[in-house]
Design a protein around this motif. Structure first.
Motif, mmCIF file in Angstrom:
data_model
loop_
_atom_site.group_PDB
_atom_site.id
_atom_site.type_symbol
_atom_site.label_atom_id
_atom_site.label_comp_id
_atom_site.label_asym_id
_atom_site.label_seq_id
_atom_site.Cartn_x
_atom_site.Cartn_y
_atom_site.Cartn_z
ATOM 1 N N LEU A 120 -1.995 -6.186 16.114
ATOM 2 C CA LEU A 120 -0.768 -5.489 15.736
ATOM 3 C C LEU A 120 -1.112 -4.312 14.830
ATOM 4 O O LEU A 120 -1.752 -4.474 13.788
ATOM 5 C CB LEU A 120 0.175 -6.444 15.003
ATOM 6 N N LEU A 121 -0.705 -3.124 15.243
ATOM 7 C CA LEU A 121 -0.857 -1.920 14.435
ATOM 8 C C LEU A 121 0.524 -1.456 13.987
ATOM 9 O O LEU A 121 1.434 -1.352 14.812
ATOM 10 C CB LEU A 121 -1.524 -0.791 15.230
ATOM 11 N N VAL A 122 0.678 -1.185 12.705
ATOM 12 C CA VAL A 122 1.948 -0.691 12.171
ATOM 13 C C VAL A 122 1.689 0.639 11.479
ATOM 14 O O VAL A 122 0.884 0.709 10.540
ATOM 15 C CB VAL A 122 2.584 -1.689 11.192
ATOM 16 N N ALA A 123 2.348 1.684 11.943
ATOM 17 C CA ALA A 123 2.184 3.024 11.382
ATOM 18 C C ALA A 123 3.498 3.471 10.755
ATOM 19 O O ALA A 123 4.568 3.309 11.344
ATOM 20 C CB ALA A 123 1.748 4.005 12.464
ATOM 21 N N SER B 110 0.863 -1.179 0.000
ATOM 22 C CA SER B 110 0.000 0.000 0.000
ATOM 23 C C SER B 110 0.900 1.229 0.000
ATOM 24 O O SER B 110 2.041 1.171 0.460
ATOM 25 C CB SER B 110 -0.919 0.007 1.221
ATOM 26 N N HIS B 111 0.380 2.331 -0.531
ATOM 27 C CA HIS B 111 1.174 3.550 -0.509
ATOM 28 C C HIS B 111 0.269 4.745 -0.252
ATOM 29 O O HIS B 111 -0.944 4.683 -0.422
ATOM 30 C CB HIS B 111 1.968 3.724 -1.809
ATOM 31 N N ALA C 166 4.230 -5.940 2.826
ATOM 32 C CA ALA C 166 3.933 -6.950 3.852
ATOM 33 C C ALA C 166 3.796 -8.334 3.229
ATOM 34 O O ALA C 166 3.207 -8.491 2.151
ATOM 35 C CB ALA C 166 2.658 -6.587 4.604
ATOM 36 N N LYS C 167 4.314 -9.323 3.924
ATOM 37 C CA LYS C 167 4.109 -10.714 3.547
ATOM 38 C C LYS C 167 2.938 -11.321 4.317
ATOM 39 O O LYS C 167 2.486 -12.417 3.989
ATOM 40 C CB LYS C 167 5.397 -11.512 3.784
ATOM 41 N N LEU C 168 2.462 -10.591 5.342
ATOM 42 C CA LEU C 168 1.253 -10.951 6.067
ATOM 43 C C LEU C 168 0.126 -10.076 5.548
ATOM 44 O O LEU C 168 0.332 -8.904 5.230
ATOM 45 C CB LEU C 168 1.435 -10.701 7.570
ATOM 46 N N GLU C 169 -1.081 -10.620 5.486
ATOM 47 C CA GLU C 169 -2.196 -9.839 4.964
ATOM 48 C C GLU C 169 -2.730 -8.883 6.024
ATOM 49 O O GLU C 169 -3.192 -9.321 7.083
ATOM 50 C CB GLU C 169 -3.328 -10.751 4.509
ATOM 51 N N PRO C 170 -2.689 -7.578 5.777
ATOM 52 C CA PRO C 170 -3.298 -6.644 6.725
ATOM 53 C C PRO C 170 -4.823 -6.720 6.625
ATOM 54 O O PRO C 170 -5.378 -6.883 5.537
ATOM 55 C CB PRO C 170 -2.782 -5.276 6.274
ATOM 56 N N ARG C 171 -5.498 -6.616 7.769
ATOM 57 C CA ARG C 171 -6.962 -6.630 7.765
ATOM 58 C C ARG C 171 -7.521 -5.276 7.349
ATOM 59 O O ARG C 171 -8.647 -5.195 6.860
ATOM 60 C CB ARG C 171 -7.479 -7.007 9.154
ATOM 61 N N GLU C 172 -6.725 -4.242 7.541
ATOM 62 C CA GLU C 172 -7.187 -2.900 7.221
ATOM 63 C C GLU C 172 -5.976 -1.993 7.058
ATOM 64 O O GLU C 172 -4.997 -2.133 7.785
ATOM 65 C CB GLU C 172 -8.083 -2.375 8.357
ATOM 66 N N ALA D 96 -1.584 0.285 9.291
ATOM 67 C CA ALA D 96 -2.079 -1.041 8.925
ATOM 68 C C ALA D 96 -2.395 -1.837 10.188
ATOM 69 O O ALA D 96 -1.633 -1.811 11.157
ATOM 70 C CB ALA D 96 -1.039 -1.781 8.087
ATOM 71 N N ARG D 97 -3.525 -2.531 10.157
ATOM 72 C CA ARG D 97 -3.919 -3.411 11.275
ATOM 73 C C ARG D 97 -3.835 -4.848 10.782
ATOM 74 O O ARG D 97 -4.413 -5.196 9.756
ATOM 75 C CB ARG D 97 -5.337 -3.074 11.728
ATOM 76 N N PHE D 98 -3.131 -5.709 11.549
ATOM 77 C CA PHE D 98 -2.865 -7.072 11.109
ATOM 78 C C PHE D 98 -3.668 -8.130 11.859
ATOM 79 O O PHE D 98 -3.396 -9.308 11.714
ATOM 80 C CB PHE D 98 -1.372 -7.367 11.218
ATOM 81 N N GLY D 99 -4.628 -7.749 12.659
ATOM 82 C CA GLY D 99 -5.471 -8.716 13.355
ATOM 83 C C GLY D 99 -6.844 -8.116 13.568
ATOM 84 O O GLY D 99 -7.080 -6.932 13.305
ATOM 85 N N ASN D 100 -7.780 -8.943 14.069
ATOM 86 C CA ASN D 100 -9.144 -8.471 14.287
ATOM 87 C C ASN D 100 -9.433 -8.083 15.729
ATOM 88 O O ASN D 100 -10.415 -7.391 15.998
ATOM 89 C CB ASN D 100 -10.150 -9.562 13.865
#
Length: 245
Positions: free
Chosen positions: A132-135, A80-81, A99-105, A123-127
């Motif tokens: 995990l939040l990555v900014a 994403s950009h 990311a190699k993991l799918e972000p949920r949002e 990006a949020r990587f869980g529900n």
């Protein structure tokens, strides 16, 4: 995890290059493709990568979306950009996420500041609430603008123990605006500085990967990102299973 200001693939090997090679910041010349391939080789060793100054497809990049290019070359299924700055119609800059993991949002936010054109990509990587939040952010040069930007980011990350904030902060950890960030979030200051700028003689620790108190990480390492004027920063991150569920 890796954070890298890639300078749009341009080459800077000393302060003289800011003048002598200034054309490379506005024209599709120089070995930008070779630099991007070297960055992709480095980035491909990591699961999540944050990018600053990734050109989203302007004249200087030959209308190549550099985040997309790095995703394909580095073996990332998700990218994403966030385009956030245009310079005279010939150059553009973006925050990027690989990311190699799918972000949920994935959400992008404009940041406040005296001059517009800065943003943070989240990006949020869980529900779950403790996902995990990555900014990924690239902050302003001015202290007052940085303070308002970090205040905005603090609202986004407030209360999240499994948060990561990374990017080019344009300031060291001990600045007052950074201390306010640590007071208002669960992000933790690093144990020591890791200089990343300038890449040819690192003296200033202005690129950071900050993690919340629910995460454990290794000591950060500074690595060359091709010929960018910033070194990249990497950490190994231990993420609880529930943060990715």
């Amino acid at each position: 995890m890796l954070s890298a200001n890639i300078q749009a693939g341009s080459s800077t090997r000393g302060y003289h290059d800011y003048v002598a090679r200034s054309w490379s910041h506005v024209l599709p010349a120089g070995n930008k493709r070779g630099s991007l391939d070297a960055i992709a080789q480095l980035a491909g060793q990591y699961d999540i990568v944050g990018l600053n100054e990734s050109d989203p497809g302007s004249l200087r990049s030959g209308f190549t979306n550099q985040t997309h290019y790095l995703a394909e070359r580095g073996g990332f299924d998700y990218w994403s950009h966030q385009p956030n700055r245009r310079v005279g119609g010939v150059a553009s800059s973006a925050n990027g996420l690989l990311a190699k993991l799918e972000p949920r949002e994935v959400l992008d936010h404009s940041l406040p500041g005296r001059l517009g054109g800065r943003g943070v990509l989240v990006a949020r990587f869980g529900n779950e609430p403790d996902a995990l939040l990555v900014a990924v952010a690239h902050l302003s040069l001015g202290a007052s603008s940085r303070a308002s930007q970090l205040s905005f980011i603090a609202e986004l990350l407030h209360g999240h123990s499994n948060a990561v904030l990374m990017g080019d902060f344009n300031c060291p950890i001990d600045r007052p605006e950074m201390l306010q960030l640590f007071k208002r979030t669960r992000l933790q200051p690093p144990d020591h500085d890791t200089p990343t700028f300038p890449s040819w003689s690192p003296q200033r620790a202005i690129d950071h990967i900050l993690v919340g108190d629910g995460l454990r990480c290794s000591e950060p390492q500074a690595l060359a990102a091709a010929f960018s004027d910033h070194l990249a920063l990497s950490v190994n991150l231990d993420v609880p299973e529930q943060a990715l569920a």
